[in-house]
Each structure stands twice: as structure tokens, then as C-alpha cells.
Design a protein around this motif. Sequence first.
Motif, PDB file in Angstrom:
ATOM      1  N   UNK A  78       0.869  -1.168   0.000  1.00  0.00           N
ATOM      2  CA  UNK A  78       0.000   0.000   0.000  1.00  0.00           C
ATOM      3  C   UNK A  78       0.910   1.222   0.000  1.00  0.00           C
ATOM      4  N   UNK A  79       0.938   1.944  -1.128  1.00  0.00           N
ATOM      5  CA  UNK A  79       1.829   3.081  -1.246  1.00  0.00           C
ATOM      6  C   UNK A  79       1.206   4.323  -0.616  1.00  0.00           C
ATOM      7  N   UNK A  80       1.978   4.956   0.260  1.00  0.00           N
ATOM      8  CA  UNK A  80       1.564   6.156   0.971  1.00  0.00           C
ATOM      9  C   UNK A  80       2.458   7.301   0.502  1.00  0.00           C
ATOM     10  N   UNK A  81       1.854   8.323  -0.104  1.00  0.00           N
ATOM     11  CA  UNK A  81       2.611   9.463  -0.603  1.00  0.00           C
ATOM     12  C   UNK A  81       2.813  10.485   0.509  1.00  0.00           C
ATOM     13  N   UNK A  82       4.005  11.065   0.535  1.00  0.00           N
ATOM     14  CA  UNK A  82       4.352  12.096   1.527  1.00  0.00           C
ATOM     15  C   UNK A  82       4.672  13.389   0.772  1.00  0.00           C
ATOM     16  N   UNK A  83       3.681  14.213   0.497  1.00  0.00           N
ATOM     17  CA  UNK A  83       3.912  15.395  -0.350  1.00  0.00           C
ATOM     18  C   UNK A  83       4.672  16.518   0.336  1.00  0.00           C
ATOM     19  N   UNK A  84       4.690  16.535   1.672  1.00  0.00           N
ATOM     20  CA  UNK A  84       5.275  17.672   2.388  1.00  0.00           C
ATOM     21  C   UNK A  84       6.284  17.267   3.452  1.00  0.00           C
ATOM     22  N   UNK A  85       6.881  16.087   3.284  1.00  0.00           N
ATOM     23  CA  UNK A  85       7.996  15.645   4.116  1.00  0.00           C
ATOM     24  C   UNK A  85       7.663  15.504   5.605  1.00  0.00           C
ATOM     25  N   UNK A  86       6.404  15.125   5.900  1.00  0.00           N
ATOM     26  CA  UNK A  86       6.085  14.776   7.281  1.00  0.00           C
ATOM     27  C   UNK A  86       6.644  13.407   7.649  1.00  0.00           C
ATOM     28  N   UNK A  87       6.871  12.552   6.640  1.00  0.00           N
ATOM     29  CA  UNK A  87       7.331  11.192   6.895  1.00  0.00           C
ATOM     30  C   UNK A  87       8.812  11.041   6.518  1.00  0.00           C
TER      31      UNK A  87
END
Length: 414
Positions: free
Chosen positions: A403-412
Motif C-alpha cells: 500500500x503506497x503512501x505518498x508524503x507530499x510535504x515531508x512529514x514522513x
Amino acid sequence: MKMRKKAFMLGNKAVAYKGSGVVEVIDIEYPTFELKEGPGVNPANVGRKVPHGVILKTVTTNICGSDQHMVRGRTAAPTGLILGHEITGEVVETGPDVEFINVGDIVSVPFNIACGRCRNCKDGKTGICQNVNPDRPGSAYGYVDMGGWVGGQAQYVLVPYADWNVLKFPDRDQALNKILDLTMLSDIFPTGFHGALTAGTAVGSTVYVAGAGPVGLATAVSAQLLGAAVVIVGDLNDDRLAQARSFGCETINVGEGSVPDQLEQLLGVPEVDAAVDAVGFEARSHGHGAGAGESPATVLNSLMDVTGAGGAIGIPGLYVTGDPGAVDDAAKAGTLSLSFGTGWAKSLSFTTGQCPVMKYNRQLMMAILHDKVNIADAVNATAISLDDAPRGYAEFDAGAATKYVLSPNDYLEL
């Protein structure tokens, strides 16, 4: 307004559908509290004011199998549509009509957009809100024929009716620590739970889940949470079946023999108490291995065969009324060759349609926060950057048990 000016300076990148098999990360406008003309936006929604909305800085946004149907060219999605309906974010702006949600809140966004005012919303049927899509009841972010609300696979996104729609996490640090689990509350965990619950799963049930993609795995976890005695997951993909076994499921490869026979080997009988279709309209026929041809009714017919008399079938798997890539003219219009007589003779019950996420998301949040379930591990959640979205789509389409989770703002941390 300082946050908004900063956001304008940073811009807003998003994942766009660019044609069959192609997604790209593009620059789009920072959202405002008004719907504007754009790909997929219903003309009747253009100019619609959203003073009741909030603008989120996206914390996580996930790639969903429903997105893949569009990217494969299996819907009428227009080129340029901004994708993404699984959204978790931090509030950076609130509209003038928002009372109870504040800047800085970390929130989960149900994929169904609901007004909270119509008859269906008041009845808890938030998947078929009557006021957000001019064409028909029900709406979602970044999805074809769903009213044109811009998708959330972006750095910033507008969420309407915020006081009603969003689920606020009680503690920021705790939420960010468990974000890979909590990001599943926007869709697949409630959807899987809805599938298991509407199939009648209860303590001691035997449950068969067709499909070992993320929704199928979330369904299996949900069946365990509901007290099932045994959960059996069927698929053609051995890697995804191995993922199901990793958290205690039994599995069957439906290309290696009939489903009833394999169930009988596991249970002593060729049927189960409850069954769930987590596959949908791109199902492939059983018994012919990974190269089996598409047969959109095969899962539903199989589930009617293996569900015990008086049982129920939950159907969170997606079915559409328009499929340009279908195997025949009937299937292109969503008309399938179902053995409905079997279902009638066995007095089976069926539940279809969008999951009403708000019916379940708070309870499932509490289960996550208090360590009763590890949904991220079950679905093999993997964080990638927004720029990596095309790779994530390609690998997921190829059958990755991820399950791919995108991190658009570098929280992860990636």
C-alpha cells in the motif's frame, strides 16, 4: 493570511491522470474557497462557494486500487484529472463558516464528500450525499463523475463542510507517530470493515475474502477485529497471499483449484458463514492461473456458491456503469451475467456501494491509538515521495503487495 502567502510561494504540486497508463506530477493552483473550472469539474459546481471548508497541507495521501481503475483507462476519467481520495492533513486555513476545526489540527478526511444536511447524511448514509454531486448522489475527491472536487494527491487540498467531514486526531504527536496506520482511516480500513460487517462477520464466523489487495487485506484484519474464528483470503497473486498469511489468515490461490474444494480442505465444508468481494469489476476468471481472462461477474458468482444459506455478501469492490475497456458491450454498461437465482434460492443478502466512512472511522481510530490493530503492517504500508508517485502506480499495477503512501510535504521519513 501568512500561511496562505507562504503556500503560494511554495506552489502546489499534484498527481494528474494523463491518459491510459500514465500519471505525472504537475504544478497546479493553490486551493481557494471556491470550485473552479478544471478537468472533471461538473459545470454545475463551477463557482460554488466553500466558506464551510478548510485547506489542508497534506500529511499523507495514498494510492488506491480505485485510482488504478482510472489510470488503466477503465473509466471516463478526463485527461488532467487530479487524483487522490485518501487524505490526511494539517489544517492551514479555515473558511469563515468553520467553527470547530482550527489551524494546526491534524485530521483524517473521509473519501466520501458529504454535506451533513441532506436526508441521507442525517441517516448516516454519507456515501450517497444528495448535495455535493449535481449528477447523482455520492461524491469523492479526485474521482471521475463525482462532482469534480479536486483530488488530494497534492501538497494542498480543499475539504468542504469541514466541521462535518473531517475527523480530528486528539493528539498531534501521537497522530504523527502512528500516521501510517491512521492514514488508512480515509478509505481502506473503514471500507474493509464495512465489507466484513455487512457480510455478517461475528464472533466465531468463518469468513472468505476474495482479493488480497489492500482493501482485501483491510477486510481480513477487520474480520479478525470482529471476532472471526478463521479468515481465508483468495487471490491469484502469491506475494499478496503471503502478505495475508503474515497476520494470521489462511489463503487459497484461486488459480490452483476450485474455491469450494479448497475451502473444504481448510474447513471441512465447502462454504463459509460470510463472504466479501474485494476485487470488483476487473475480476479475472478462476482456474486458469495468472493469465486468466477477465470475467467481471466471476467473483460475485463464486461468492454466491460458497456462502452458506441465509448468509450475506459484502461488496466493497468497485463496480461501474461505464467501462470502455470491458470484455463485452453488456459489461461496458455495468451489466453482468449474475447467477442471481443462486442468491435468491439461498436467501443471501448483499450490500454494495461506497462505504459510509464516517460510520466507522472514529471507532477504528480508537482501535489504532490504543494498539488493538496494526493496519499499516497488514497492508504493508510503504511511504514514498510525491515525485515517486508514477513509480508507485506502476508497481502497484504490476501486483506489488504494498500500500503506497505518498508524503507530499515531508512529514514522513522516506
